[in-house]
Design a protein around this motif. Structure first.
Motif, short mmCIF file in Angstrom:
data_model
loop_
_atom_site.label_atom_id
_atom_site.label_comp_id
_atom_site.label_asym_id
_atom_site.label_seq_id
_atom_site.Cartn_x
_atom_site.Cartn_y
_atom_site.Cartn_z
N VAL A 1 -7.78 2.23 -8.31
CA VAL A 1 -6.68 3.05 -7.80
C VAL A 1 -7.10 4.49 -7.56
O VAL A 1 -6.57 5.14 -6.66
CB VAL A 1 -5.41 2.97 -8.68
N VAL A 2 -8.08 4.98 -8.30
CA VAL A 2 -8.59 6.33 -8.04
C VAL A 2 -9.30 6.35 -6.69
O VAL A 2 -9.04 7.21 -5.85
CB VAL A 2 -9.53 6.79 -9.18
N VAL A 3 -10.19 5.39 -6.48
CA VAL A 3 -10.95 5.34 -5.22
C VAL A 3 -10.02 5.09 -4.03
O VAL A 3 -10.20 5.68 -2.97
CB VAL A 3 -12.06 4.27 -5.30
N ALA A 4 -9.03 4.23 -4.23
CA ALA A 4 -8.10 3.89 -3.14
C ALA A 4 -6.99 4.92 -2.97
O ALA A 4 -6.17 4.79 -2.07
CB ALA A 4 -7.50 2.51 -3.40
N ARG A 5 -6.97 5.92 -3.85
CA ARG A 5 -5.94 6.96 -3.81
C ARG A 5 -4.53 6.40 -3.89
O ARG A 5 -3.64 6.76 -3.13
CB ARG A 5 -6.11 7.83 -2.57
N MET A 6 -4.36 5.50 -4.84
CA MET A 6 -3.06 4.87 -5.09
C MET A 6 -2.54 5.45 -6.40
O MET A 6 -3.09 5.16 -7.45
CB MET A 6 -3.21 3.36 -5.19
N ASP A 7 -1.49 6.21 -6.34
CA ASP A 7 -1.04 6.91 -7.54
C ASP A 7 0.19 6.29 -8.19
O ASP A 7 0.82 6.88 -9.04
CB ASP A 7 -0.79 8.39 -7.26
N ASN A 8 0.55 5.07 -7.84
CA ASN A 8 1.71 4.43 -8.43
C ASN A 8 1.37 3.91 -9.82
O ASN A 8 0.44 3.13 -10.00
CB ASN A 8 2.21 3.28 -7.55
N LYS B 1 -8.02 0.87 -12.98
CA LYS B 1 -7.94 2.33 -12.97
C LYS B 1 -8.98 2.94 -12.03
O LYS B 1 -8.68 3.87 -11.27
CB LYS B 1 -8.11 2.89 -14.38
N ARG B 2 -10.20 2.41 -12.04
CA ARG B 2 -11.23 2.91 -11.11
C ARG B 2 -10.83 2.62 -9.67
O ARG B 2 -11.00 3.46 -8.79
CB ARG B 2 -12.58 2.30 -11.45
#
Length: 143
Positions: free
Chosen positions: A33-40, A30-31
């Motif tokens: 995907v937030v940093v990587a800006r992955m919203d899938n 979860k951390r």
């Protein structure tokens, strides 16, 4: 093999890289995907992932590649990774102990650089292979 290799002369074909053992949790993903800006949602929501035919939420491929990159960088602290490839063979589940490993397959001088070639893999404790790849690392020579 020692935990780190600094110089081209200190590694031989067939030597194994020091393994990296890691167990990425759902919170880690979860951390990431937030940093990587992955919203899938396939990366963070089990129900959504199952709706896509997966067994549950999965670790993003570039996060898995990051684990292999970290292992290589830690093993060759004075090296420069000049190429890193990956072939994703299976989805990687959360909360599963993972082992990053590698072996030196070749050494050569290229355009003035001393390059070590490695085969890499990301597996679970049973040896099931999730990711395989290669790395090329330029290392300094001793003066």
């Amino acid at each position: 093999m020692s935990e780190q290799v600094e110089y081209f002369e200190d590694i031989e074909v067939g030597d194994e890289l020091e393994e990296l053992e890691i167990c990425p949790t759902t919170e880690d993903v979860k951390r990431f995907v937030v940093v990587a800006r992955m919203d899938n949602l396939r990366f963070t929501d089990d129900a959504y992932a199952k709706g896509e035919g997966l067994s549950g939420a999965i670790i993003p491929g570039n996060m898995s590649l990051g684990f292999l990159s970290r292992m290589v960088a830690e093993f060759f602290p004075l090296g420069t990774v000049v190429n890193l490839t990956a072939n994703f063979r299976a989805t990687v589940p959360h909360n599963t102990p993972l082992i990053c490993g590698g072996v030196v397959t070749e050494k050569q001088e290229q355009d003035g650089d001393n390059v070590v070639f490695c085969d890499l893999q990301l597996t679970n404790e049973d040896g099931d292979r999730y990711v395989q790849g290669t790395a090329q690392v330029a290392l300094p020579k001793r003066d």
